[in-house]
Structures are given as structure tokens and as C-alpha cells.
Design an enzyme around this catalytic site. Structure first.
Site, short mmCIF file in Angstrom:
data_model
loop_
_atom_site.label_atom_id
_atom_site.label_comp_id
_atom_site.label_asym_id
_atom_site.label_seq_id
_atom_site.Cartn_x
_atom_site.Cartn_y
_atom_site.Cartn_z
N ASP A 115 -14.66 -5.97 54.40
CA ASP A 115 -15.85 -6.78 54.15
C ASP A 115 -15.61 -8.21 54.63
O ASP A 115 -14.52 -8.76 54.45
CB ASP A 115 -16.17 -6.77 52.64
CG ASP A 115 -17.59 -7.25 52.36
OD1 ASP A 115 -18.42 -6.42 51.95
OD2 ASP A 115 -17.86 -8.45 52.54
N ILE A 116 -16.63 -8.80 55.23
CA ILE A 116 -16.50 -10.15 55.78
C ILE A 116 -16.40 -11.20 54.67
O ILE A 116 -15.91 -12.31 54.90
CB ILE A 116 -17.70 -10.45 56.72
CG1 ILE A 116 -17.36 -11.52 57.74
CG2 ILE A 116 -18.96 -10.79 55.94
CD1 ILE A 116 -18.38 -11.62 58.87
N ASN B 255 -24.54 0.03 46.10
CA ASN B 255 -25.71 -0.73 45.68
C ASN B 255 -26.97 -0.09 46.24
O ASN B 255 -26.94 0.59 47.27
CB ASN B 255 -25.60 -2.18 46.17
CG ASN B 255 -24.54 -2.96 45.42
OD1 ASN B 255 -24.39 -2.82 44.21
ND2 ASN B 255 -23.78 -3.79 46.13
N GLY C 38 -28.75 -6.30 44.67
CA GLY C 38 -28.31 -7.18 45.74
C GLY C 38 -28.04 -6.48 47.05
O GLY C 38 -27.30 -6.97 47.90
N SER D 91 -28.11 -5.59 50.65
CA SER D 91 -28.47 -6.54 51.71
C SER D 91 -28.33 -5.98 53.12
O SER D 91 -28.94 -6.52 54.05
CB SER D 91 -27.63 -7.82 51.58
OG SER D 91 -26.26 -7.53 51.74
N HIS E 47 -23.45 2.13 52.35
CA HIS E 47 -22.03 1.76 52.43
C HIS E 47 -21.43 1.78 51.04
O HIS E 47 -22.03 1.31 50.07
CB HIS E 47 -21.86 0.37 53.07
CG HIS E 47 -22.75 -0.68 52.50
ND1 HIS E 47 -24.07 -0.85 52.91
CD2 HIS E 47 -22.54 -1.63 51.55
CE1 HIS E 47 -24.60 -1.84 52.23
NE2 HIS E 47 -23.70 -2.32 51.39
N LEU E 48 -20.24 2.32 50.97
CA LEU E 48 -19.50 2.40 49.70
C LEU E 48 -18.49 1.27 49.69
O LEU E 48 -17.63 1.19 50.57
CB LEU E 48 -18.80 3.77 49.63
CG LEU E 48 -18.01 4.07 48.36
CD1 LEU E 48 -18.91 4.04 47.13
CD2 LEU E 48 -17.35 5.44 48.49
N HIS E 49 -18.61 0.38 48.70
CA HIS E 49 -17.63 -0.70 48.54
C HIS E 49 -16.39 -0.14 47.84
O HIS E 49 -16.51 0.53 46.80
CB HIS E 49 -18.17 -1.82 47.65
CG HIS E 49 -19.35 -2.56 48.19
ND1 HIS E 49 -19.25 -3.81 48.76
CD2 HIS E 49 -20.67 -2.24 48.23
CE1 HIS E 49 -20.46 -4.23 49.11
NE2 HIS E 49 -21.33 -3.30 48.80
P1 5GP Z 1 -24.50 -4.89 49.82
O1 5GP Z 1 -24.79 -6.11 49.00
O2 5GP Z 1 -25.63 -4.56 50.78
O3 5GP Z 1 -24.10 -3.71 48.99
O4 5GP Z 1 -23.22 -5.22 50.67
C1 5GP Z 1 -23.24 -5.66 51.99
C2 5GP Z 1 -21.84 -6.14 52.29
O5 5GP Z 1 -21.72 -6.29 53.69
C3 5GP Z 1 -21.52 -7.49 51.67
O6 5GP Z 1 -20.39 -7.35 50.81
C4 5GP Z 1 -21.26 -8.38 52.86
O7 5GP Z 1 -20.23 -9.32 52.64
C5 5GP Z 1 -20.90 -7.40 53.94
N1 5GP Z 1 -21.23 -7.85 55.29
C6 5GP Z 1 -22.39 -8.44 55.69
N2 5GP Z 1 -22.36 -8.70 57.00
C7 5GP Z 1 -21.15 -8.27 57.45
C8 5GP Z 1 -20.53 -8.28 58.74
O8 5GP Z 1 -21.09 -8.72 59.75
N3 5GP Z 1 -19.27 -7.75 58.81
C9 5GP Z 1 -18.63 -7.25 57.72
N4 5GP Z 1 -17.39 -6.77 57.92
N5 5GP Z 1 -19.18 -7.23 56.49
C10 5GP Z 1 -20.43 -7.73 56.36
#
Ligand code: 5GP
Ligand code: ZN
Length: 113
Positions: A29-30, A86, A92, A94, A99-101
Site C-alpha cells: 500500500d502506498i 472495505n 472509506g 476509495s 482489494h484485500l488489505h
Molecule cells: P480502500 O480505502 O479503497 O479500501 O483502500 C484503498 C487503498 O489503496 C488505500 O489504503 C490507499 O492507500 C491505497 N492506494 C491508493 N492509491 C494507491 C496507489 O497508487 N498505489 C498503491 N500501492 N496503493 C494505493
């Protein structure tokens, strides 16, 4: 319509990849929320949990087991970790490619914020 994680899966946008095979890609994650924070995604574009179909059941199993294996490889198997999916604004969500964190390496609070 372009999708950020489809672009990462295809290698057109760079990411620190931790794993990839014909079905699944995992990358860091970035904006990590812990010492370990990986995103495990299917190569197939699925917009959100709300769009999961019965034919995706095997893919869901694959991302969960892959996250489990990556947790083990990161040394988290015994101490623990969290897997998060999520969905929607209240959570949240986004990036609209499922995607699975995998988050770990620190004590995680419960309930989540
Ligand atoms: P969400 O909130 O949708 O479950 O998680 C999206 C995740 O994607 C966030 O934790 C965010 O930091 C990560 N993310 C967003 N843009 C990028 C990107 O360009 N590269 C990477 N590696 N992660 C990203
Ligand atoms: Zn996508």
C-alpha cells in the site's frame, strides 16, 4: 473506464509488488497503516464486494489464502494480523477494484475507527 488497480496489475502504473500469479497480484500500500500493509487483488476487475458473483467464489478463496501466506512470509503468522475488505462510503472505500488489505506488525485497535 480506467481503473488504478487494473493499471497496477498490468504493470502500466508502478507498485512494489510482493507476489503475482495468473489470478492474483499483491503489492505494498502506498500509505501503509502498519509495518506490513499489502493489498491483495484479483487480476479480474471486480468493482466492489457488492458486485461479487457466485463464479468469483474461487477467486475470493485465492486472495484470502494468498494474504494468509503473505502474512506468514512476513513473520506475522504467530503474532497475528488483520485482513480487511472495505465496501462503500461508510467504510472509506476509495479504489473501485476489489482489494484485500493485509495489515500487521503492530497492535491493532478494535473496534476499527
Ligand atoms: P480502500 O480505502 O479503497 O479500501 O483502500 C484503498 C487503498 O489503496 C488505500 O489504503 C490507499 O492507500 C491505497 N492506494 C491508493 N492509491 C494507491 C496507489 O497508487 N498505489 C498503491 N500501492 N496503493 C494505493
Ligand atoms: Zn480494475
Amino acid at each position: 473506464m480506467s481503473c488504478l488497480f487494473c493499471e497496477i496489475v498490468a504493470g502500466r502504473i508502478p507498485a512494489r509488488k510482493a507476489y503475482e500469479d495468473e489470478s492474483v497480484v499483491a503489492f505494498h500500500d502506498i500509505n501503509p497503516q502498519g509495518p506490513t500493509h499489502l493489498l491483495v487483488v484479483p487480476r479480474k476487475h471486480i468493482t466492489s464486494l457488492n458486485d461479487l458473483a457466485p463464479e468469483d467464489d474461487a477467486l475470493v478463496g485465492l486472495i484470502v489464502r494468498r494474504a494468509r501466506d503473505l502474512a506468514g512470509e512476513s513473520g506475522l503468522g504467530q503474532r497475528g494480523y488483520r485482513l480487511v475488505l472495505n465496501c462503500g462510503d461508510d467504510a472509506g472505500y476509495s479504489v473501485y477494484h476489489i482489494h484485500l488489505h493485509l495489515i500487521g506488525g503492530r497492535r491493532l485497535g478494535w473496534p476499527p475507527g
